[in-house]
Write a protein that holds these residues in place. Structure first.
Motif, PDB file in Angstrom:
ATOM      1  N   VAL A  23       0.873  -1.154   0.170  1.00 26.08           N
ATOM      2  CA  VAL A  23      -0.078  -0.009   0.001  1.00 26.08           C
ATOM      3  C   VAL A  23       1.016   1.061  -0.126  1.00 26.08           C
ATOM      4  O   VAL A  23       1.627   1.246   0.901  1.00 26.08           O
ATOM      5  CB  VAL A  23      -0.829   0.101   0.927  1.00 26.08           C
ATOM      6  CG1 VAL A  23      -1.922   1.363   1.117  1.00 26.08           C
ATOM      7  CG2 VAL A  23      -1.728  -1.165   1.407  1.00 26.08           C
ATOM      8  N   HIS A  24       0.531   2.072  -1.015  1.00 24.17           N
ATOM      9  CA  HIS A  24       1.625   3.420  -1.254  1.00 24.17           C
ATOM     10  C   HIS A  24       0.575   4.509  -0.604  1.00 24.17           C
ATOM     11  O   HIS A  24      -0.307   4.941  -1.396  1.00 24.17           O
ATOM     12  CB  HIS A  24       1.888   3.750  -2.702  1.00 24.17           C
ATOM     13  CG  HIS A  24       2.611   2.458  -3.199  1.00 24.17           C
ATOM     14  ND1 HIS A  24       4.098   2.442  -3.419  1.00 24.17           N
ATOM     15  CD2 HIS A  24       2.127   1.231  -3.674  1.00 24.17           C
ATOM     16  CE1 HIS A  24       4.397   1.321  -3.780  1.00 24.17           C
ATOM     17  NE2 HIS A  24       3.490   0.727  -3.961  1.00 24.17           N
ATOM     18  N   PHE A  25       1.005   5.079   0.529  1.00 26.48           N
ATOM     19  CA  PHE A  25       0.131   6.125   1.163  1.00 26.48           C
ATOM     20  C   PHE A  25       0.596   7.490   0.928  1.00 26.48           C
ATOM     21  O   PHE A  25       2.087   7.545   0.665  1.00 26.48           O
ATOM     22  CB  PHE A  25       0.208   6.013   2.533  1.00 26.48           C
ATOM     23  CG  PHE A  25      -0.830   4.989   3.171  1.00 26.48           C
ATOM     24  CD1 PHE A  25      -1.982   5.268   3.311  1.00 26.48           C
ATOM     25  CD2 PHE A  25      -0.113   3.621   3.670  1.00 26.48           C
ATOM     26  CE1 PHE A  25      -2.923   4.384   3.764  1.00 26.48           C
ATOM     27  CE2 PHE A  25      -0.995   2.738   4.216  1.00 26.48           C
ATOM     28  CZ  PHE A  25      -2.361   3.124   4.194  1.00 26.48           C
ATOM     29  N   THR A  26      -0.355   8.284   0.725  1.00 26.23           N
ATOM     30  CA  THR A  26       0.015   9.806   0.561  1.00 26.23           C
ATOM     31  C   THR A  26      -0.827  10.590   1.417  1.00 26.23           C
ATOM     32  O   THR A  26      -2.147  10.355   1.273  1.00 26.23           O
ATOM     33  CB  THR A  26      -0.299  10.311  -1.080  1.00 26.23           C
ATOM     34  OG1 THR A  26       0.570   9.412  -1.754  1.00 26.23           O
ATOM     35  CG2 THR A  26      -0.047  11.757  -1.330  1.00 26.23           C
ATOM     36  N   ARG A  27      -0.413  11.644   2.070  1.00 20.96           N
ATOM     37  CA  ARG A  27      -1.241  12.598   2.834  1.00 20.96           C
ATOM     38  C   ARG A  27      -1.132  13.874   2.064  1.00 20.96           C
ATOM     39  O   ARG A  27      -0.167  14.549   2.059  1.00 20.96           O
ATOM     40  CB  ARG A  27      -0.550  12.568   4.299  1.00 20.96           C
ATOM     41  CG  ARG A  27      -1.330  13.494   5.003  1.00 20.96           C
ATOM     42  CD  ARG A  27      -1.048  13.563   6.659  1.00 20.96           C
ATOM     43  NE  ARG A  27       0.193  14.630   6.597  1.00 20.96           N
ATOM     44  CZ  ARG A  27       0.854  15.128   7.477  1.00 20.96           C
ATOM     45  NH1 ARG A  27       0.587  14.254   8.886  1.00 20.96           N
ATOM     46  NH2 ARG A  27       1.995  15.958   7.824  1.00 20.96           N
ATOM     47  N   THR A  28      -2.410  14.480   2.227  1.00 19.67           N
ATOM     48  CA  THR A  28      -2.404  15.991   1.743  1.00 19.67           C
ATOM     49  C   THR A  28      -3.124  16.803   2.731  1.00 19.67           C
ATOM     50  O   THR A  28      -4.078  16.339   3.171  1.00 19.67           O
ATOM     51  CB  THR A  28      -3.433  16.215   0.408  1.00 19.67           C
ATOM     52  OG1 THR A  28      -2.772  15.192  -0.821  1.00 19.67           O
ATOM     53  CG2 THR A  28      -3.434  17.359  -0.123  1.00 19.67           C
ATOM     54  N   THR A  29      -2.472  18.004   2.997  1.00 19.57           N
ATOM     55  CA  THR A  29      -3.023  18.562   4.059  1.00 19.57           C
ATOM     56  C   THR A  29      -3.349  20.007   3.563  1.00 19.57           C
ATOM     57  O   THR A  29      -2.358  20.608   3.137  1.00 19.57           O
ATOM     58  CB  THR A  29      -1.896  18.691   5.563  1.00 19.57           C
ATOM     59  OG1 THR A  29      -1.747  17.408   5.853  1.00 19.57           O
ATOM     60  CG2 THR A  29      -2.812  19.545   6.486  1.00 19.57           C
TER      61      THR A  29
END
Length: 92
Positions: A23-29
């Motif tokens: 699983v490749h996670f990306t967080r955008t804030t």
């Protein structure tokens, strides 16, 4: 000068489900909150995703097709994702 907006994107090392699946996670804030997207990849092909939104108040997981993952990979996914989301949210 006053900052009008601030966006932040962070990519994380893949989380292993098996030798063939990650699983490749990306967080955008941004000003509206935090969004986390996890792309589930097996043998180089996307086979699902994880989505979390602090603004929308949801977290969901989609496997397509569900048969692409083994039973052990599905168990690993559902065992690890809540901790991954919690860890990502807790970062500053």
């Amino acid at each position: 000068m006053k900052k009008k907006s601030s966006n932040s994107v962070i990519n994380y090392d893949p989380v292993k489900l098996s030798d063939a699946a990650d699983v490749h996670f990306t967080r955008t804030t941004d000003a509206s909150g935090t969004t986390i997207y996890g792309k589930i990849v097996k043998d180089g092909a996307e086979v699902g995703n994880v989505a979390y939104s602090s603004k929308g108040g949801y977290m969901n997981t989609s496997l397509k097709p569900v048969s692409a993952l083994t039973e052990d990979e599905v168990k690993s996914l559902y065992n690890q994702v809540p901790d991954c989301i919690t860890e990502i949210i807790s970062e500053n």
